[in-house]
Design an enzyme around this catalytic site. Structure first.
Site, mmCIF file in Angstrom:
data_model
loop_
_atom_site.group_PDB
_atom_site.id
_atom_site.type_symbol
_atom_site.label_atom_id
_atom_site.label_comp_id
_atom_site.label_asym_id
_atom_site.label_seq_id
_atom_site.Cartn_x
_atom_site.Cartn_y
_atom_site.Cartn_z
ATOM 1 N N ASP A 78 41.136 51.118 5.430
ATOM 2 C CA ASP A 78 40.107 52.121 5.163
ATOM 3 C C ASP A 78 39.760 52.246 3.685
ATOM 4 O OD1 ASP A 78 39.839 52.733 7.811
ATOM 5 O OD2 ASP A 78 41.078 54.535 7.752
ATOM 6 N N ARG A 103 46.626 56.448 5.171
ATOM 7 C CA ARG A 103 45.739 56.277 4.021
ATOM 8 C C ARG A 103 46.382 56.727 2.709
ATOM 9 N NH1 ARG A 103 39.547 57.714 4.742
ATOM 10 N NH2 ARG A 103 39.566 56.226 3.009
ATOM 11 N N ARG A 148 40.001 67.946 6.889
ATOM 12 C CA ARG A 148 40.737 67.084 5.974
ATOM 13 C C ARG A 148 41.162 67.827 4.704
ATOM 14 N NH1 ARG A 148 40.223 61.578 7.242
ATOM 15 N NH2 ARG A 148 40.101 61.397 9.503
ATOM 16 N N HIS A 177 34.350 65.136 7.607
ATOM 17 C CA HIS A 177 34.130 65.187 6.164
ATOM 18 C C HIS A 177 32.757 65.807 5.905
ATOM 19 C CE1 HIS A 177 37.067 61.677 5.099
ATOM 20 N NE2 HIS A 177 37.593 62.834 4.758
ATOM 21 N N CYS A 275 30.217 56.926 2.706
ATOM 22 C CA CYS A 275 31.661 56.665 2.732
ATOM 23 C C CYS A 275 32.018 55.454 1.877
ATOM 24 C CB CYS A 275 32.146 56.453 4.160
ATOM 25 S SG CYS A 275 32.225 57.950 5.154
#
Length: 282
Positions: A78, A103, A148, A177, A275
């Protein structure tokens, strides 16, 4: 369907040259599930992801953007979603501290890059996922929470940058997000422009957005479902998902120049244009 607000206006749009950080998806795959978009049981095509990413990179180059690259690391599929790697402003970089351990190593990797490229780095205490949840509009930072980034990271932003930080709560897990549910079209303090998906926010947050940005583009479910709002704008040119047809029409109506792009392979990991794009502000 994408709708414009009753107060919608059109004026000359002026592009401002952007500097962005990107990461080639050399190790991209979907091998775990940490958001509703990810299905590790389905195959992914790394070669196709690289081709689509390169098209985005080349489009930015054609628009005159300065593009910096961070080296991808094995085992971090990612890392291509560079926006989550931190938030930069006034020569300061606030590092990311990821919620999911898969992550976690991305945070230090991005902070190392920031240090090596002249930023003063503020290491995070609270969980936050960088520009995924922090978006600059004028002199204010819009800051998402709910899935998040912790609300405590908003307090860190205030201390580090000395800017107004506006907390917005996300309530739809598909838009986990802020940059999946809200797009900054023009950060100019005199003519701030945003677009957003109303159903992604709680009532208190919607009231804030309606009061602060009455001229917003309101995006419908169909365009949001292809991550149409996960876009990147220089104040005139707006790079969006090519399938977000209603959003594209609304942008043209407002005098923006939309550029549709297919990042369908990267969408399988829950990411789109924004992103893959971290804005650098020295």
């Amino acid at each position: 369907m994408t709708m414009t607000s009753p107060a919608s206006t059109r004026h000359e749009r002026i592009a401002t040259r952007r500097t962005v950080l990107m990461c080639r998806p050399e190790f991209y795959t979907v091998s775990y599930r940490i958001n509703p978009w990810m299905h590790p049981e389905d195959p992914t095509d790394t070669s196709l992801a690289l081709t689509q990413w390169q098209t985005l990179h080349d489009l930015y180059a054609s628009l005159g953007y300065r593009i910096e690259l961070i080296d991808p690391l094995p085992g971090l599929p990612d890392m291509v979603y560079a926006a989550n790697g931190g938030f930069t402003l006034d020569g300061m970089a606030y590092g990311a501290r990821f919620q999911y351990p898969e992550r976690g190593p991305e945070g230090p990797a991005y902070m190392d890059w920031f240090r090596e490229h002249g930023f003063e780095v503020a290491e995070p205490v609270s969980v936050n996922e960088g520009e995924g949840d922090f978006l600059l509009v004028g002199d204010a930072i819009l800051a998402g929470t709910g899935f998040r980034s912790d609300a405590g990271s908003h307090d860190e932003l205030r201390r580090i940058f000395g800017r107004e930080v506006v907390t917005l709560r996300l309530v739809n897990p598909s838009f986990y997000h802020l940059d999946t549910a809200l797009s900054v079209l023009d950060p100019d303090p005199e003519h701030p422009g945003i677009a957003y998906l109303p159903s992604a926010f709680d009532r208190a947050s919607l009231e804030i957005l309606e009061e602060r940005y009455p001229d917003s583009v309101l995006v419908g479910d169909d365009d949001a479902a292809v991550l149409g709002l996960n876009s990147f704008s220089d104040g005139r040119n707006v790079v969006i998902a090519s399938r977000a047809a209603g959003f594209e029409a609304s942008l043209r109506e407002r005098g923006y120049v939309p550029h549709g792009i297919d990042l369908s392979e990267l969408l399988l990991g829950g990411g789109g244009v924004k992103c893959c794009t971290l804005e650098l502000r020295w």
